[in-house]
Scaffold this motif. Structure first.
Motif, mmCIF file in Angstrom:
data_model
loop_
_atom_site.group_PDB
_atom_site.id
_atom_site.type_symbol
_atom_site.label_atom_id
_atom_site.label_comp_id
_atom_site.label_asym_id
_atom_site.label_seq_id
_atom_site.Cartn_x
_atom_site.Cartn_y
_atom_site.Cartn_z
ATOM 1 N N PRO A 143 0.824 -1.216 0.000
ATOM 2 C CA PRO A 143 0.000 0.000 0.000
ATOM 3 C C PRO A 143 0.858 1.265 0.000
ATOM 4 O O PRO A 143 1.960 1.282 0.546
ATOM 5 N N LEU A 144 0.322 2.313 -0.596
ATOM 6 C CA LEU A 144 1.073 3.568 -0.693
ATOM 7 C C LEU A 144 1.083 4.335 0.616
ATOM 8 O O LEU A 144 1.936 5.197 0.826
ATOM 9 N N GLY A 145 0.157 4.056 1.507
ATOM 10 C CA GLY A 145 0.160 4.696 2.811
ATOM 11 C C GLY A 145 -0.382 6.108 2.776
ATOM 12 O O GLY A 145 -0.727 6.651 1.721
ATOM 13 N N PRO A 146 -0.445 6.775 3.947
ATOM 14 C CA PRO A 146 -1.036 8.110 4.027
ATOM 15 C C PRO A 146 -0.120 9.240 3.564
ATOM 16 O O PRO A 146 -0.561 10.387 3.468
ATOM 17 N N TYR A 147 1.150 8.950 3.294
ATOM 18 C CA TYR A 147 2.089 9.992 2.880
ATOM 19 C C TYR A 147 2.801 9.630 1.574
ATOM 20 O O TYR A 147 4.034 9.595 1.519
ATOM 21 N N PRO A 148 2.057 9.377 0.502
ATOM 22 C CA PRO A 148 2.720 9.003 -0.756
ATOM 23 C C PRO A 148 3.603 10.107 -1.322
ATOM 24 O O PRO A 148 4.660 9.826 -1.899
ATOM 25 N N LEU A 149 3.195 11.369 -1.152
ATOM 26 C CA LEU A 149 4.009 12.459 -1.706
ATOM 27 C C LEU A 149 5.299 12.651 -0.919
ATOM 28 O O LEU A 149 6.342 12.986 -1.489
ATOM 29 N N LEU A 150 5.272 12.450 0.393
ATOM 30 C CA LEU A 150 6.499 12.539 1.171
ATOM 31 C C LEU A 150 7.467 11.441 0.773
ATOM 32 O O LEU A 150 8.668 11.677 0.603
ATOM 33 N N GLU A 151 6.953 10.234 0.601
ATOM 34 C CA GLU A 151 7.811 9.122 0.171
ATOM 35 C C GLU A 151 8.397 9.409 -1.209
ATOM 36 O O GLU A 151 9.596 9.179 -1.454
ATOM 37 N N ALA A 152 7.567 9.924 -2.114
ATOM 38 C CA ALA A 152 8.049 10.287 -3.448
ATOM 39 C C ALA A 152 9.059 11.421 -3.370
ATOM 40 O O ALA A 152 10.054 11.437 -4.108
ATOM 41 N N ALA A 153 8.816 12.379 -2.486
ATOM 42 C CA ALA A 153 9.729 13.516 -2.343
ATOM 43 C C ALA A 153 11.091 13.069 -1.837
ATOM 44 O O ALA A 153 12.130 13.621 -2.230
ATOM 45 N N TYR B 174 4.185 8.841 13.071
ATOM 46 C CA TYR B 174 4.692 7.501 12.766
ATOM 47 C C TYR B 174 4.587 7.150 11.279
ATOM 48 O O TYR B 174 5.558 6.670 10.681
ATOM 49 N N PRO B 175 3.429 7.377 10.611
ATOM 50 C CA PRO B 175 3.343 7.008 9.187
ATOM 51 C C PRO B 175 4.336 7.771 8.308
ATOM 52 O O PRO B 175 4.851 7.224 7.332
ATOM 53 N N ALA B 176 4.608 9.041 8.640
ATOM 54 C CA ALA B 176 5.589 9.813 7.874
ATOM 55 C C ALA B 176 6.987 9.252 8.090
ATOM 56 O O ALA B 176 7.790 9.157 7.149
ATOM 57 N N ALA B 177 7.294 8.890 9.338
ATOM 58 C CA ALA B 177 8.594 8.290 9.631
ATOM 59 C C ALA B 177 8.772 6.991 8.862
ATOM 60 O O ALA B 177 9.841 6.711 8.296
ATOM 61 N N LEU B 178 7.714 6.199 8.820
ATOM 62 C CA LEU B 178 7.775 4.934 8.083
ATOM 63 C C LEU B 178 7.961 5.176 6.588
ATOM 64 O O LEU B 178 8.699 4.446 5.911
ATOM 65 N N ALA B 179 7.333 6.215 6.059
ATOM 66 C CA ALA B 179 7.409 6.491 4.620
ATOM 67 C C ALA B 179 8.839 6.782 4.178
ATOM 68 O O ALA B 179 9.293 6.276 3.144
#
Length: 242
Positions: free
Chosen positions: A37-47, A145-150
């Motif tokens: 799953p892309l999770g709640p922070y897909p743009l942060l992970e992409a960034a 937590y979700p941003a840290a995981l991303a």
């Protein structure tokens, strides 16, 4: 050959369905994470990926091109699983495609249309700024937590193969290293700084601990209760061999 992904594409069910879970090999675990799953922070992970793998000569923000032009590269990476993940992440806001660079190399470019290029870069730059604020310190990261995981998820996908058993080694820009180090405590990730420079930093992390954190969000019921380390909110992550 090019591979396109439509916006909002779901992760492959074989990643977590019973009887189809990945073996404990690092490559298969990372493929499962990339397909997850892309999770709640897909743009942060992409960034994070964009910050680390912008191609040489990438076009900075400015006037959009006038007249027809082909797709423009946003990211260039030698890690196929990172390229596949980044393509999916970008499809949350536009069409994206992964294009091989040459025949005898795993290098790939992730491209978007010229019309969408500047909009995508603005979105990635904004997500990167937001991420640096959210993860500016371990205390702030504890609430995200979700941003840290991303950011750790993408870092794992971008990492080069490491001959040392049980670890992953990342060579990242110094700003990205700061995010990873701030995010590590909330994920309970043992890590060390191997080398620090003005522009880049090398971080080594315990691979089994990182894989536990990445896999628990793929299939919590399958892995829960096998290790007594809890994530925020009381959920118990899983054990996987590194």
């Amino acid at each position: 050959m090019t591979v396109t992904v439509s916006a909002g594409a779901a992760y492959h069910p074989a990643v977590t369905d019973p009887g189809h879970r990945p073996a404990n090999g690092p490559d298969r675990v990372l493929r499962a994470v990339a397909d997850g799953p892309l999770g709640p922070y897909p743009l942060l992970e992409a960034a994070f990926c964009w910050n680390e793998r912008r191609p040489v000569g990438w076009r900075r923000l400015g006037p959009a091109p006038i007249g027809p032009t082909g797709p423009l590269p946003v990211v260039q990476t030698e890690q196929p699983i990172a390229a596949a993940r980044m393509t999916r992440l970008l499809t949350t806001m536009t069409w994206a495609v992964s294009v091989p660079v040459g025949v005898a190399t795993p290098l790939a470019r992730i491209e978007v249309t010229a019309e969408a290029y500047h909009r995508v870069l603005r979105a990635l730059a904004g997500a990167w700024r937001d991420g640096r604020r959210m993860l500016a310190s371990p205390d702030l990261a504890a609430a995200h937590y979700p941003a840290a995981l991303a950011v750790w998820r993408m870092a794992a996908l971008l990492a080069s193969p490491d001959p040392a058993a049980g670890v992953l080694t990342f060579s990242v820009t110094t700003p990205a290293a700061a995010l990873l180090r701030s995010a590590a405590p909330v994920l309970a990730l043992p890590h060390t700084v191997v080398e620090r420079g003005v522009r880049s930093t090398v971080i080594r992390v315990d691979r089994p601990a990182l894989f536990r954190r990445l896999l628990v969000d793929l299939d919590p019921p399958a892995f829960a209760g096998r290790v007594g380390v809890r994530r925020p909110g009381g959920r118990v992550p899983t054990a996987v061999a590194g």
